[in-house]
Design a protein around this motif. Structure first.
Motif, short mmCIF file in Angstrom:
data_model
loop_
_atom_site.label_atom_id
_atom_site.label_comp_id
_atom_site.label_asym_id
_atom_site.label_seq_id
_atom_site.Cartn_x
_atom_site.Cartn_y
_atom_site.Cartn_z
N PHE A 1 23.96 -63.79 5.57
CA PHE A 1 22.97 -63.84 4.50
C PHE A 1 23.25 -65.00 3.56
CE2 PHE A 1 20.94 -62.53 0.48
CZ PHE A 1 19.66 -62.25 0.94
N GLY A 2 24.50 -65.31 3.35
CA GLY A 2 24.86 -66.43 2.48
C GLY A 2 24.38 -67.77 2.99
N THR A 3 24.17 -67.89 4.30
CA THR A 3 23.68 -69.16 4.85
C THR A 3 22.22 -69.40 4.50
OG1 THR A 3 23.00 -68.21 6.99
CG2 THR A 3 25.30 -68.92 6.77
N LEU A 4 21.54 -68.38 3.98
CA LEU A 4 20.13 -68.51 3.59
C LEU A 4 19.97 -68.81 2.10
CD1 LEU A 4 18.77 -65.41 5.57
CD2 LEU A 4 18.70 -67.82 6.27
N ASP A 5 21.07 -69.19 1.46
CA ASP A 5 21.08 -69.35 0.00
C ASP A 5 19.96 -70.25 -0.50
OD1 ASP A 5 22.83 -68.85 -2.55
OD2 ASP A 5 22.40 -71.00 -2.55
N GLY A 6 19.68 -71.33 0.21
CA GLY A 6 18.65 -72.27 -0.24
C GLY A 6 17.24 -71.70 -0.21
N MET A 7 17.04 -70.60 0.51
CA MET A 7 15.72 -69.98 0.58
C MET A 7 15.54 -68.85 -0.44
SD MET A 7 15.19 -69.66 4.72
CE MET A 7 13.46 -69.15 4.57
N LEU A 8 16.62 -68.40 -1.04
CA LEU A 8 16.56 -67.22 -1.90
C LEU A 8 15.82 -67.52 -3.21
CD1 LEU A 8 20.21 -65.87 -1.45
CD2 LEU A 8 18.17 -65.38 -0.08
N LEU A 9 14.89 -66.66 -3.56
CA LEU A 9 14.15 -66.80 -4.81
C LEU A 9 15.00 -66.15 -5.91
CD1 LEU A 9 11.41 -67.84 -5.92
CD2 LEU A 9 10.57 -65.50 -5.67
N LYS A 10 15.89 -66.94 -6.49
CA LYS A 10 16.90 -66.38 -7.37
C LYS A 10 16.36 -65.92 -8.72
CE LYS A 10 20.63 -68.81 -5.05
NZ LYS A 10 21.79 -69.74 -5.15
N ASN A 11 15.22 -66.46 -9.14
CA ASN A 11 14.67 -65.99 -10.42
C ASN A 11 13.96 -64.65 -10.28
OD1 ASN A 11 12.37 -66.83 -9.09
ND2 ASN A 11 11.76 -68.35 -10.63
N ALA A 12 13.93 -64.09 -9.06
CA ALA A 12 13.40 -62.73 -8.89
C ALA A 12 14.30 -61.71 -9.60
CB ALA A 12 13.27 -62.37 -7.41
N ALA A 13 15.59 -62.05 -9.70
CA ALA A 13 16.56 -61.22 -10.43
C ALA A 13 17.61 -62.16 -10.99
CB ALA A 13 17.19 -60.17 -9.51
N PRO A 14 17.35 -62.77 -12.14
CA PRO A 14 18.21 -63.83 -12.66
C PRO A 14 19.66 -63.43 -12.89
CG PRO A 14 16.10 -63.79 -13.82
CD PRO A 14 16.16 -62.54 -12.97
N THR A 15 19.93 -62.12 -13.08
CA THR A 15 21.31 -61.71 -13.34
C THR A 15 22.12 -61.55 -12.06
OG1 THR A 15 20.68 -59.36 -13.32
CG2 THR A 15 20.63 -60.51 -15.45
N ASP A 16 21.45 -61.63 -10.90
CA ASP A 16 22.16 -61.51 -9.63
C ASP A 16 22.34 -62.90 -9.03
OD1 ASP A 16 22.81 -59.33 -7.29
OD2 ASP A 16 22.04 -61.20 -6.44
N PRO A 17 23.54 -63.26 -8.57
CA PRO A 17 23.77 -64.62 -8.05
C PRO A 17 22.84 -65.01 -6.90
CG PRO A 17 25.86 -63.46 -8.36
CD PRO A 17 24.76 -62.46 -8.57
N GLN A 18 22.36 -64.03 -6.16
CA GLN A 18 21.48 -64.32 -5.03
C GLN A 18 20.02 -63.91 -5.30
OE1 GLN A 18 23.80 -62.13 -2.03
NE2 GLN A 18 24.28 -64.10 -1.07
N GLY A 19 19.76 -63.49 -6.53
CA GLY A 19 18.40 -63.09 -6.87
C GLY A 19 17.98 -61.76 -6.25
N ILE A 20 18.93 -60.95 -5.81
CA ILE A 20 18.61 -59.66 -5.20
C ILE A 20 18.23 -58.66 -6.28
CG2 ILE A 20 19.49 -57.75 -3.80
CD1 ILE A 20 21.44 -59.81 -2.54
N ILE A 21 17.10 -58.01 -6.11
CA ILE A 21 16.63 -57.02 -7.07
C ILE A 21 17.35 -55.71 -6.77
CG2 ILE A 21 14.62 -55.78 -7.95
CD1 ILE A 21 12.93 -58.17 -6.86
N ARG A 22 18.15 -55.25 -7.72
CA ARG A 22 18.98 -54.06 -7.50
C ARG A 22 18.62 -52.90 -8.40
NH1 ARG A 22 23.30 -55.57 -4.30
NH2 ARG A 22 23.67 -57.83 -4.12
N ALA A 23 17.77 -53.11 -9.38
CA ALA A 23 17.43 -52.03 -10.31
C ALA A 23 15.95 -52.04 -10.62
CB ALA A 23 18.24 -52.19 -11.59
#
Length: 237
Positions: free
Chosen positions: A215-237
């Protein structure tokens, strides 16, 4: 216009100790202007796979089956190391298939929520809101295509979100459900969700193949502002 292709990993049921302690949704965002080129690249990849392994293009590219085949007999003809290599190659090429593509993911730890939580509804609500928040500032519209799932429940949820005080504004139509065997794009979303699963909940049997790092190899595709507090933009809450 953007299309978001969605698949899940884990089950949406209450955690009882024998099922998955998580529920993940991943969405692959593809612009209409990039769609045909992305499909052509995936077709070329599958043709190469056919030539090198004999795996027909019509066989679904299903990530968990590649690692541990149960339903797809065609995979059992390949050695496990070859199947894992195929998965790694596919994931490694996703940024090239979709150079302008983006990824939004929701990862819910069930044990952090009340036992009666509807995890499917919660995850889909977060994902649809994230997609809409991506579309609105760009004055774009979007369409959601998901692996064949609870179509009726998703229709009710999405239509309710259109009537809320802060309604979903930019997503057209209800969620369109398709069998993943008929969509290389949904199969790509399946690979993304599977990789996130491996990162979040690595197992000893797959860790030796370093699947938890994919999953880390996809870092350039991750929409990180979807969850700004998560380093990978993963929505967790």
């Amino acid at each position: 216009m953007y299309l978001m292709y969605v698949d899940e990993s884990g089950d949406p049921g209450r955690f009882i100790g024998t099922n998955t302690p998580h529920f993940i949704l991943s969405g692959l965002l593809v612009s209409e202007t990039d769609w045909a080129a992305g499909l052509a690249r995936m077709l070329a990849f599958r043709e190469e796979v056919k030539q090198t392994t004999g795996l027909p293009k019509k066989v679904e590219f299903h990530s968990s089956e590649l690692v541990r085949p149960h339903k797809l007999a065609a995979y059992k003809q390949l050695h496990k190391s070859a199947r894992v290599r195929l998965l790694k190659e596919f994931v490694a090429q996703l940024p090239g298939f979709f150079p302008n593509g983006r990824i939004i993911s929701v990862c819910l730890d069930k044990q952090a929520w009340p036992a009666d939580t509807d995890f499917q509804a919660l995850a889909w609500r977060r994902l649809l809101r994230g997609f809409d928040d991506f579309l609105v500032p760009q004055q774009q519209h979007g369409l959601v295509v998901a692996d064949d799932t609870s179509e009726g429940a998703l229709r009710v949820l999405f239509r309710a979100m259109r009537r809320e005080a802060q309604p979903v504004r930019a997503i057209l139509e209800d969620v369109v459900c398709r069998q993943s065997i008929h969509s290389y794009f949904v199969q790509a979303a399946d690979a993304i969700a599977y990789c996130l699963y491996q990162q979040e909940y690595p197992r000893g049997s797959t860790r030796k193949f370093n699947l938890h790092q994919l999953f880390g190899t996809l870092d350039g595709m991750l929409l990180k502002n979807a969850a700004p507090t998560d380093p990978q933009g993963i929505i967790r809450a």
